[in-house]
Design a protein around this motif. Structure first.
Motif, PDB file in Angstrom:
ATOM      1  N   GLU A  85       0.827  -1.314  -0.086  1.00 45.65           N
ATOM      2  CA  GLU A  85       0.106  -0.084  -0.121  1.00 45.65           C
ATOM      3  C   GLU A  85       0.784   1.076  -0.115  1.00 45.65           C
ATOM      4  O   GLU A  85       0.698   2.306  -0.712  1.00 45.65           O
ATOM      5  CB  GLU A  85      -1.001  -0.059   1.210  1.00 45.65           C
ATOM      6  CG  GLU A  85      -2.053  -1.024   1.307  1.00 45.65           C
ATOM      7  CD  GLU A  85      -3.117  -0.701   0.505  1.00 45.65           C
ATOM      8  OE1 GLU A  85      -3.097   0.270  -0.329  1.00 45.65           O
ATOM      9  OE2 GLU A  85      -4.162  -1.604   0.280  1.00 45.65           O
ATOM     10  N   LYS A 106       2.361   1.835  -3.525  1.00 37.39           N
ATOM     11  CA  LYS A 106       1.262   2.292  -4.537  1.00 37.39           C
ATOM     12  C   LYS A 106       1.153   3.686  -4.106  1.00 37.39           C
ATOM     13  O   LYS A 106       1.294   4.463  -4.952  1.00 37.39           O
ATOM     14  CB  LYS A 106      -0.029   1.609  -4.034  1.00 37.39           C
ATOM     15  CG  LYS A 106      -1.141   1.771  -5.175  1.00 37.39           C
ATOM     16  CD  LYS A 106      -2.235   1.449  -4.608  1.00 37.39           C
ATOM     17  CE  LYS A 106      -3.079   2.567  -3.473  1.00 37.39           C
ATOM     18  NZ  LYS A 106      -4.221   2.220  -2.894  1.00 37.39           N
ATOM     19  N   ASP A 107       1.062   4.166  -2.885  1.00 38.27           N
ATOM     20  CA  ASP A 107       0.596   5.655  -2.652  1.00 38.27           C
ATOM     21  C   ASP A 107       1.981   6.627  -2.881  1.00 38.27           C
ATOM     22  O   ASP A 107       1.672   7.565  -3.627  1.00 38.27           O
ATOM     23  CB  ASP A 107       0.743   5.983  -1.070  1.00 38.27           C
ATOM     24  CG  ASP A 107      -0.655   5.213  -0.597  1.00 38.27           C
ATOM     25  OD1 ASP A 107      -1.543   4.999  -1.334  1.00 38.27           O
ATOM     26  OD2 ASP A 107      -0.882   5.026   0.896  1.00 38.27           O
TER      27      ASP A 107
END
Lengths: 453, 453
Positions: free
Chosen positions: A40, A43-44
């Motif tokens: 995550e 991805k950010d």
């Protein structure tokens, strides 16, 4: 560009440290949640760098992070590959600072994954951010960061096969290898493959008293040691029949070329704290660790290993054994050869099983290509020196698959050092290397865009 | 007597189960408090049995429990020896019921120490109680129960040397061995000695990446396996120079006598779940496990042993190795021979260390003695059969010391079975054996008092 990199130096580092704090150990199911958290986070950051379509792709194992930026479909496309998962950190007690609390000492970042591969792939994220924020991207870029590299990339193959159109690219760019030294940049032109198995030797149906039964029945530990010892001959060659049959032998000229890489045996031994090297007769240390296949026991266990003395004759002994492969050997072939041979040498009185773990194909990249040229020029621009071509000993099993599925070659533009202690306690990555990598990468894009015109 | 034993049957068992609930693992310092708790329990029960001067004697390790009853200084004195400490119980997951929650199944008590030696020495406590409570003791009795037998009885030797007067006796009676079967009682006339060492092989100063360094430097696990494998030749003989020099060879007549003990190889293999036995060429299974010295690895560890695959080339590998000794071999001699040899075969590129654990002398007891006669008659009275003399494979290192310090021989009147799984998961002791032992012991006192007159 230089101004942007300078201005954002501290933030780049802080972001990497944040990523290193997440214990994304893919091999241990206890860390499953942390592995996802790392995905995550990546991805950010890809999104924040200015890439489009950033998302997690689920697999039966850990997710794959993907993002892209298509600036002009007529321009060439670079596919960046890396991995956000890390090796297990044990033995924890040997770390001078905790593996998941990154610490800067002597201008180095100490943490599990500092170099392999968080520190290295994150340079790409930041280099892309810098290009987008300043002069713009000279090529299209696609970024794929997986979470299972350290456990064999089991699900990446299927993902790649199912997303060929999305992943279509002209070259794959990977930073997961080393340079010779900070004074001597180099580009790896080959990687060894891998066959990894776990073996179990079982004797009696229960642990026995070594006084009552000792000397009368097979001791699985002794048997396992016998079997492992028999896998090498006196010249340090692997004794498995047919093991060397497909090995691509190098010509004297090729060996002479590789021998040009600077290497000092005394420094090498001093760094490792050893009084001698050991390996296959007839080959240099550099050759033994790059162009020759090997067999090493990575772990062994059986019987009583606690404090004090226990006179047990254990029911079972086990080992993890890996073989590094060179071009023309395949993991399937070598795993089968190992398994057949190991079962065949099992003595009566014990049961032997062989469980295959992951494998990976060896890989060689051509040096007479536009892609290699672009990488070489990038080093010249950033380091003021032409990089020396070398052959690496490690394995990134997915390289061969990329070539097969996507039809493109990979460039191994790593910035680590052999002394970074990958897979070991106190893994580290030099701040110099992290920043120098971020500086080098945009030059690759620039030269690649120009050379491909 | 019979009435008393019958009336108190359940209480005897309950008391033993209570003792078995205390995890008195002497090898592991985490259990130190429990070891002391077991000692206190034994002391209380010796007092309750009617013995005088029950007390704990402190040592730098675990305490020794002692009590005595002098009924008439002109009568002979029996010194009972046993141990209240137990082997470590791991691997816990292989126990069908928890090792320290004794459970009765199939007329057997399942618990760590059920047979070795809590169940066996506690028979003496109860037999003494029964004699005191009914016809009175026919001899004087002294009871010494130690807490370090499973870790080499390090402090018992000093204690014995310092309390020679207090411990003065005519015979030492020990129940810590086995009979052939519940149909075939036997008396052990010899025990093997023990030399126990721990070895460490160290390579580089840190764990290494097996891809980067594999094939170029010594792998301590592979080296350890080589070294261990080389300790036996193809005939299953130990290759340490001089290892067999002092071994007392048995005459053909003596071997023929031992071969009379009933033994069925098929049953033996079926019990253990193995398809073949293994051992020194030229000797039977019974000989290999009793009159021949052996070398077994009791534990081995190194590298990555967790879930999945880690491509580490570890810095260190270790093993625990024990040798069972036969008469005329001494632990000091054999430990020195092992150490010298093991260090001498270490290859360049690694550092090898050998750490001695405890050792023990082999022991042989004469069969043409009043003491042996009394034990033999006791079996005849209680079992209706003359016991067969056998040689045991295990070690009770303190026997030789007793002889040296106190000048008396020991009688090994054990009631266990080889299948009791001593030192293993699911150790057990038959209820039949526990009660039959309590019944047999008073006959020994009776015959011994008569024969010594």
């Amino acid at each position: 560009m230089t101004t942007y990199l300078e201005a954002n130096k501290q933030r780049f580092l802080d972001e990497l440290l944040e990523l290193l704090r997440i214990p994304s150990v893919s091999a241990d199911s206890n860390f499953k949640g942390d592995v996802r958290r790392a995905a995550e986070y990546v991805k950010d950051k890809l999104q924040a760098a200015g890439l489009d379509k950033a998302q997690l792709y689920e697999t039966p194992g850990h997710p794959i992070v993907y993002a892209e930026k298509i600036v002009d479909p007529s321009k060439p496309t670079v596919l960046v590959y890396g991995h956000y998962d890390v090796q297990p950190a044990d033995p924890y007690e040997l770390w001078l600072s905790p593996p998941f609390e990154p610490t800067i000492r002597n201008e180095r970042i100490y943490a599990r994954g500092a170099c392999d591969d968080k520190g290295q792939f994150y340079m790409h994220v930041k280099a892309i951010e810098a290009m987008v924020a300043t002069d713009g991207l000279p090529c299209n870029v696609k970024v794929m960061i997986e979470g299972e590299e350290e456990v064999g990339s089991d699900h990446l193959g299927i993902f790649v096969a199912e997303h060929k159109e999305m992943l279509k690219a002209d070259v794959i760019l990977v930073s997961d290898t080393s340079i010779i030294s900070n004074d001597t940049p180099s580009l790896e032109t080959g990687l060894r493959g891998l066959s990894y198995v776990e073996v179990h030797v079982t004797g009696a149906n229960r642990d026995l008293h070594s006084g009552v039964y000792g000397g009368g029945v097979a001791n699985p530990i002794n048997v396992l040691c016998d079997m492992i010892a028999s896998l090498h001959d006196e010249d340090g060659r692997v004794t498995i029949p047919e093991f060397y049959t497909n090995v691509a032998d190098l010509s004297d000229a090729e060996r002479a070329e590789l021998a040009k890489a600077p290497f000092n045996l005394t420094d090498y031994m001093e760094d490792l704290g050893i009084n001698d090297v050991m390996g296959e007769t007839g080959y240099s240390t550099n050759e033994r660790t790059s162009i020759r296949p090997t067999l090493d026991v990575n772990g062994i266990w059986g019987g009583y290993t606690g404090e004090g003395a226990k006179t047990v004759l254990p029911s079972k002994a086990s080992a993890k054994i890996s073989m590094r492969l060179v071009p023309n050997q395949t993991p399937d072939e070598i795993t089968a050869l190992f398994t057949n041979h190991f079962l065949s040498i099992a003595p009566a009185g014990v049961t032997v099983t062989v469980v295959p773990h992951h494998g990976g194909m060896p890989y060689v990249t051509p040096v007479d290509s536009v892609e290699f040229d672009a990488a070489s020029k990038a080093f010249e621009d950033a380091w003021g020196k032409k990089p020396i071509p070398t052959r690496g000993g490690g394995s990134i099993p997915i390289m061969a698959l990329f070539e097969q599925e996507l039809g493109v070659k990979s460039i191994l533009m790593g910035f680590g050092l052999d002394s970074d202690a990958l897979h070991s306690p106190n893994e580290s990555y030099g701040l110099f290397n992290f920043y120098k990598g971020i500086e080098t990468i945009p030059y690759f894009y620039k030269h690649y865009a120009e050379l491909k015109q």
